[in-house]
Design a protein around this motif. Structure first.
Motif, short mmCIF file in Angstrom:
data_model
loop_
_atom_site.label_atom_id
_atom_site.label_comp_id
_atom_site.label_asym_id
_atom_site.label_seq_id
_atom_site.Cartn_x
_atom_site.Cartn_y
_atom_site.Cartn_z
N GLU A 51 0.80 -1.22 0.00
CA GLU A 51 0.00 0.00 0.00
C GLU A 51 0.84 1.28 0.00
OE1 GLU A 51 -2.80 -0.09 3.16
OE2 GLU A 51 -4.01 -1.71 2.28
N THR A 52 2.07 1.19 0.45
CA THR A 52 2.92 2.39 0.42
C THR A 52 3.01 2.95 -0.98
OG1 THR A 52 4.25 1.65 2.30
CG2 THR A 52 5.25 3.29 0.84
N TYR A 53 3.20 2.09 -1.95
CA TYR A 53 3.34 2.53 -3.33
C TYR A 53 2.01 3.06 -3.89
CZ TYR A 53 7.64 -0.21 -2.93
OH TYR A 53 8.85 -0.72 -2.51
N THR A 54 0.94 2.36 -3.61
CA THR A 54 -0.35 2.81 -4.15
C THR A 54 -0.79 4.12 -3.51
OG1 THR A 54 -1.53 1.37 -2.59
CG2 THR A 54 -1.09 0.49 -4.78
N GLU A 55 -0.48 4.30 -2.23
CA GLU A 55 -0.82 5.57 -1.59
C GLU A 55 -0.05 6.72 -2.22
OE1 GLU A 55 0.00 4.80 2.51
OE2 GLU A 55 -1.84 3.62 2.82
N TRP A 56 1.22 6.47 -2.56
CA TRP A 56 1.99 7.51 -3.22
C TRP A 56 1.47 7.77 -4.63
CZ3 TRP A 56 5.03 11.47 -2.35
CH2 TRP A 56 5.62 11.59 -1.08
N ALA A 57 1.07 6.73 -5.32
CA ALA A 57 0.49 6.93 -6.65
C ALA A 57 -0.75 7.82 -6.57
CB ALA A 57 0.16 5.58 -7.28
N GLU A 58 -1.62 7.54 -5.62
CA GLU A 58 -2.81 8.38 -5.41
C GLU A 58 -2.40 9.82 -5.10
OE1 GLU A 58 -6.16 7.78 -5.28
OE2 GLU A 58 -6.43 5.60 -5.10
N LYS A 59 -1.41 9.97 -4.24
CA LYS A 59 -0.99 11.30 -3.82
C LYS A 59 -0.45 12.11 -4.99
CE LYS A 59 2.10 13.50 -0.41
NZ LYS A 59 2.97 13.25 0.77
N ILE A 60 0.37 11.47 -5.82
CA ILE A 60 0.97 12.19 -6.95
C ILE A 60 -0.10 12.58 -7.97
CG2 ILE A 60 2.63 12.05 -8.84
CD1 ILE A 60 4.12 9.93 -7.03
N TRP A 61 -1.00 11.65 -8.25
CA TRP A 61 -2.09 11.95 -9.18
C TRP A 61 -2.95 13.10 -8.65
CZ3 TRP A 61 -3.71 10.20 -14.00
CH2 TRP A 61 -4.99 10.59 -14.38
N ASP A 62 -3.36 12.99 -7.40
CA ASP A 62 -4.26 14.00 -6.82
C ASP A 62 -3.58 15.36 -6.77
OD1 ASP A 62 -6.15 12.03 -6.55
OD2 ASP A 62 -5.87 11.76 -4.39
N TRP A 63 -2.27 15.38 -6.44
CA TRP A 63 -1.57 16.66 -6.44
C TRP A 63 -1.50 17.22 -7.86
CZ3 TRP A 63 2.76 18.15 -9.17
CH2 TRP A 63 3.17 19.47 -8.92
N SER A 64 -1.14 16.39 -8.82
CA SER A 64 -1.05 16.84 -10.21
C SER A 64 -2.36 17.48 -10.67
CB SER A 64 -0.69 15.68 -11.13
OG SER A 64 0.59 15.14 -10.84
N ALA A 65 -3.47 16.92 -10.20
CA ALA A 65 -4.79 17.43 -10.60
C ALA A 65 -5.12 18.78 -9.97
CB ALA A 65 -5.87 16.41 -10.26
N THR A 66 -4.35 19.22 -8.97
CA THR A 66 -4.54 20.56 -8.41
C THR A 66 -3.78 21.61 -9.20
OG1 THR A 66 -2.64 20.50 -6.88
CG2 THR A 66 -4.73 19.53 -6.10
N THR A 67 -3.01 21.18 -10.18
CA THR A 67 -2.19 22.06 -11.01
C THR A 67 -2.60 21.89 -12.46
OG1 THR A 67 -0.42 20.53 -11.63
CG2 THR A 67 -0.32 21.49 -9.41
N PRO A 68 -2.08 22.74 -13.34
CA PRO A 68 -2.38 22.56 -14.76
C PRO A 68 -1.75 21.30 -15.37
CG PRO A 68 -1.73 24.82 -14.30
CD PRO A 68 -1.39 24.02 -13.08
N LEU A 69 -0.90 20.60 -14.62
CA LEU A 69 -0.30 19.39 -15.18
C LEU A 69 -1.37 18.36 -15.54
CD1 LEU A 69 2.90 18.93 -12.96
CD2 LEU A 69 2.65 20.11 -15.16
N LEU A 70 -2.42 18.30 -14.75
CA LEU A 70 -3.58 17.46 -15.08
C LEU A 70 -4.82 18.34 -15.06
CD1 LEU A 70 -3.21 14.05 -13.15
CD2 LEU A 70 -2.76 14.52 -15.56
N LYS A 71 -5.27 18.77 -16.23
CA LYS A 71 -6.49 19.57 -16.31
C LYS A 71 -7.64 18.60 -16.60
CE LYS A 71 -3.97 23.44 -18.37
NZ LYS A 71 -3.88 24.30 -19.59
N MET A 72 -8.24 18.10 -15.53
CA MET A 72 -9.23 17.04 -15.71
C MET A 72 -10.60 17.56 -16.15
SD MET A 72 -8.08 14.53 -12.59
CE MET A 72 -9.29 13.29 -12.99
#
Length: 456
Positions: free
Chosen positions: A201-222
């Protein structure tokens, strides 16, 4: 340092090349695909000398990150075709450059970016997932991927933008205050793949964190399913460099696919895949070329792609293809476009002294005059990927529970880390990375500059 021969030198294949003016490819014939891929692999490896006496294994002239990309491509080539010709040289280069089991080797670490390092981590996790042969007494492929993760996560930066990886690692590097898609998307993909392989779960939690952070920036304009290439800390990551690149979409899509598979079709990840895949297929398979042939739209029209950008289509080709094995509902959309792109690329592979070297414009029926390791590498990726319809069922990337044999070492690469040095003048060799720097002047975008550096 001993010389590693290329095993069979494709003598029969190359002897026949004088009679043809381009690579011949029939995507319905696995033998034809294998021959086309073997030709491009041979042409690509003619540019590599790291296996020769006195040379540095794994190192390409004036670039470091591309070595990891090249070996990742060769591992995939071996998997799809069964050709072991380059396995020994791949293992040699991958292990020589391993650093402290983290792909941060002392000889190159002064000028490496986060994106440079992560490509070697992605090569290592690819080797683990595909059961690429390991060498006794050496670290496992999985542990080397874990070593990259373990050295990158501590660089997560909250001094601006409330998170994210910087593009570059040290303050004296141009791009140190940039947070970009390929660095964050690369770590996201690596974390997702580690999470799926290990079920940790350490890895999956980080994957979620990176995705969610990216979505707060223009890097991921969802809201519009687009991906900006860069954003800067000076603006708290509200600005955006909007040059569009295949590998940015590919790395986030790939990570989302692994998360979808890991979560048994999680709604969050299905929505993301469907949204970003739609943009990817619409944007990078332009309708003016028939809608099925991949194009690097930000630099192909004016033939201004640099050597780094010439790699990108190969990454998207392979990541999309593997995505169909773990997100089956995407196959009908993706596979026809991979096949059409492979057939188109073969026509473009009609240059150089062999008349089989590849250019960059796959949509153009005749050679466009460009050639190099990178063009051949991208063609190799799409050729090998077109084997997808000829592989037996059960060819999705493995995990520790489904036959993967690479052993875990969650502490890999977690020793003392190199710290920033006293700033010094930036040289050409320091300007490493596979990304684009967009320059901010007077509080706004003065220009979106395709600044792809040639070092590293």
């Amino acid at each position: 340092m001993r010389y590693l021969p290329w095993a069979p030198l494709l003598t029969v294949l190359l002897a026949g090349q004088a009679a043809v003016s381009q690579i011949q490819l029939d995507v319905g014939d696995p033998k034809s695909i294998k021959n086309a891929a073997a030709t491009s692999a041979y042409n690509m490896m003619n540019n590599y000398h790291g296996n020769e006496s006195g040379q540095i294994p794994g190192k390409l002239p004036d670039t470091w990150w591309e070595g990891g990309a090249m070996f990742m491509t060769l591992i995939q080539y071996w998997f799809w075709t069964g050709d072991t010709s380059y396995n020994e040289v791949t293992t040699q280069g991958m292990l020589w450059q391993k650093g402290n089991n983290d792909y941060f080797p002392a000889n190159d670490s002064n000028f490496l970016g986060n994106d440079d390092q992560v490509f070697w981590g992605l090569a290592a996790i690819t080797a683990a997932e595909l059961n690429f042969p390991e060498e006794d007494g050496q670290p496992s492929w999985l542990s080397l991927a874990q070593g990259v993760f373990n050295t990158q996560v501590p660089r997560w930066d909250t001094s601006a933008c409330q998170g994210g990886l910087r593009w570059q690692i040290f303050p004296y590097q141009a791009g140190y205050t940039t947070k970009n898609a390929i660095s964050n998307g690369g770590l996201f993909q690596l974390a997702a793949r580690l999470g799926r392989y290990t079920n940790n779960e350490t890895y999956t939690e980080w994957a979620e964190k990176i995705w969610d952070w990216s979505a707060t920036t223009p890097l991921l304009k969802m809201d519009e399913w687009t991906i900006a290439d860069t954003t800067t800390m000076e603006t708290q990551c509200t600005d955006h460099g909007d040059l569009q690149w295949t590998y940015n979409y590919g790395t986030y899509l790939s990570g989302a696919a692994y998360m979808y598979n890991l979560t048994n079709g999680g709604v969050k990840w299905k929505k993301a895949i469907d949204g970003y895949l739609g943009t990817t297929l619409d944007k990078f398979f332009p309708k003016e070329f028939g809608g099925n042939v991949m194009s690097e739209i930000s630099c192909e029209p004016n033939m201004m792609c640099d050597r780094n950008q010439d790699c990108f289509k190969g990454f998207l080709s392979s990541w999309l293809t593997f995505m169909t094995t773990i997100v089956p509902h995407t196959a009908n959309q993706i596979i026809p476009k991979i096949q059409a792109s492979a057939q188109a690329a073969a026509k473009q592979c009609s240059g150089g002294s062999t008349k089989t070297q590849c250019g960059r414009r796959w949509h153009q029926d005749s050679w466009d005059g460009s050639k190099g390791l990178e063009q051949d590498m991208s063609a190799l990726s799409v050729f090998a990927s077109s084997m997808i319809t000829h592989k037996p069922q059960g060819h999705s990337p493995l995990t520790a529970d489904t036959g993967g044999t690479s052993k875990s070492d969650p502490t890999a690469g977690s020793g003392p880390q190199k710290q920033p040095n006293t700033p010094r003048p930036i040289t050409t060799g320091d300007r490493a990375g596979a990304s684009i720097l967009t320059v901010v002047v007077a509080g706004g975008w003065l220009a979106a500059v395709a600044w792809m550096v040639y070092g590293g």
